[in-house]
Design an enzyme around this catalytic site. Structure first.
Site, mmCIF file in Angstrom:
data_model
loop_
_atom_site.group_PDB
_atom_site.id
_atom_site.type_symbol
_atom_site.label_atom_id
_atom_site.label_comp_id
_atom_site.label_asym_id
_atom_site.label_seq_id
_atom_site.Cartn_x
_atom_site.Cartn_y
_atom_site.Cartn_z
ATOM 1 N N ASP A 1 1.818 -5.216 8.330
ATOM 2 C CA ASP A 1 2.234 -5.549 9.688
ATOM 3 C C ASP A 1 1.117 -6.283 10.419
ATOM 4 O OD1 ASP A 1 4.719 -4.228 9.440
ATOM 5 O OD2 ASP A 1 3.747 -2.303 9.797
ATOM 6 N N HIS B 1 10.184 9.932 -2.468
ATOM 7 C CA HIS B 1 8.843 9.662 -1.933
ATOM 8 C C HIS B 1 8.827 10.114 -0.475
ATOM 9 C CE1 HIS B 1 4.958 7.607 -1.727
ATOM 10 N NE2 HIS B 1 5.324 7.112 -0.554
ATOM 11 N N PHE C 1 8.517 3.993 15.010
ATOM 12 C CA PHE C 1 8.462 3.526 13.628
ATOM 13 C C PHE C 1 9.748 2.791 13.255
ATOM 14 C CE2 PHE C 1 5.483 7.230 12.180
ATOM 15 C CZ PHE C 1 4.401 6.563 12.743
ATOM 16 N N GLU D 1 3.074 10.392 0.602
ATOM 17 C CA GLU D 1 2.199 9.419 1.248
ATOM 18 C C GLU D 1 1.397 10.097 2.349
ATOM 19 O OE1 GLU D 1 3.591 5.349 2.361
ATOM 20 O OE2 GLU D 1 3.043 5.981 4.396
ATOM 21 N N SER E 1 6.794 12.181 -4.888
ATOM 22 C CA SER E 1 5.486 11.606 -4.576
ATOM 23 C C SER E 1 5.321 11.705 -3.065
ATOM 24 C CB SER E 1 5.390 10.156 -5.053
ATOM 25 O OG SER E 1 6.487 9.381 -4.615
#
Length: 313
Positions: free
Chosen positions: A124, A283, A233, A32, A30
């Site tokens: 966040d 993912h 990140f 994103e 998958s």
């Protein structure tokens, strides 16, 4: 001539079967994406979707900015994927800076648009450095959001998991308790935050099982296309960047092609280790770029499916 233990080990490695030889192609993937801000970014995003669609992804997800800052763009992107492709589209929703009614209204809009999968997140804080504070009339955490979404419609729901512990958690046990609450509230699976050590994921998977959490845990893979961005990140989500990995990217700031090769090699090797440990669903955090994710999927044995390609056209 004497041969050292280290030399014998290197010889064994050289004589082993190639790392990616004849994999069965039996894993699922998958992807994103994030909603584009400009027409040029939208073109880049759609090119990525069209490139990855023939691999037959289980779903693709689209992120959601803090406080609904990308609400319209997220909705438009998810709706277009649902409308123009056969790929199941998942929309991110967070608890940040919105009331329960506002969030559930968004969920109803998604259901009406044919979207059946939500990635439910606490989210966040909208301003870096601040602590999360729930909206006075909002959901206090992701578990409450999951329960709220289930009250709207029978959504398929994915939530987040943190192999190296969420920075806001007091300890690993508290983090696992939070994950269990989300699953118990109705989530179908957890997608992990990115990590750079297969061992970190395997240890986490064992801890999840020991905690009595019976749900699919999908590893989130971030191929490193931008080292500085990845460091940022990682600092925000508690992921550790190994020193050896930092050293591998030294001197490559002005060499994007070489950086891509190194990034693909690192991520593909980790995915191969995860595959050897029984993982069959990956993912990918694509950052709206297809090349690295596509290359890793290819190494894992996935090939374009003509039927998926035709549906995506």
């Amino acid at each position: 001539m004497s041969v050292s233990i280290a030399q014998m080990e290197e010889a064994r490695r050289a004589l082993d079967a190639p790392l990616f030889a004849d994999l069965a192609g039996d894993c699922q993937v998958s992807f994103e994406f994030f909603p584009p801000k400009t027409e040029k970014m939208e073109e880049t995003l759609w090119n990525a979707i069209e490139t990855l669609a023939p691999l037959g992804p289980r779903f693709v997800s689209v992120t959601y900015g803090a406080g609904g800052s990308t609400r319209e763009r997220t909705h438009a992107t998810v709706a277009r994927i649902a409308r123009e492709t056969a790929i199941p589209a998942a929309a991110h929703l967070t608890c940040v800076d919105a009331s329960r009614d506002e969030i559930l209204d968004v969920a109803r809009e998604y259901w009406a648009a044919g979207v059946r999968h939500i990635v439910a997140l606490r989210g966040d804080p909208p301003r870096e450095g601040e602590k999360f504070q729930a909206h006075p009339d909002g959901f206090e955490n992701a578990a409450a959001l999951v329960a709220g979404l289930k009250s709207v419609a029978p959504f398929e729901i994915s939530v987040a998991a943190y192999p190296e512990c969420h920075p806001d958690s007091t300890d690993v046990a508290a983090d696992l308790d939070n994950l269990k609450r989300k699953i118990d509230a109705g989530a179908n699976r957890a997608i992990s935050q990115f990590f750079f050590s297969a061992d970190a994921f395997f240890r986490f998977r064992d801890a999840v099982e020991a905690a009595g959490i019976d749900a699919e845990i999908v590893p989130g893979i971030l191929p490193v296309s931008n080292v500085a961005q990845t460091r940022k990140f990682a600092g925000m989500c508690g992921a550790a960047i190994p020193a050896w990995m930092d050293r591998l990217f030294e001197g490559l700031d002005d060499r994007p092609a070489a950086r891509q090769l190194v990034a693909a090699t690192i991520a593909a090797e980790m995915c191969r280790k995860l595959y050897a440990g029984g993982v069959r669903h990956f993912h990918f955090y694509t950052l709206n770029r297809a090349e690295l994710s596509y290359a890793i999927c290819h190494l894992l044995g996935l090939r374009p499916n003509p039927a998926a390609a035709e549906k995506a056209a």
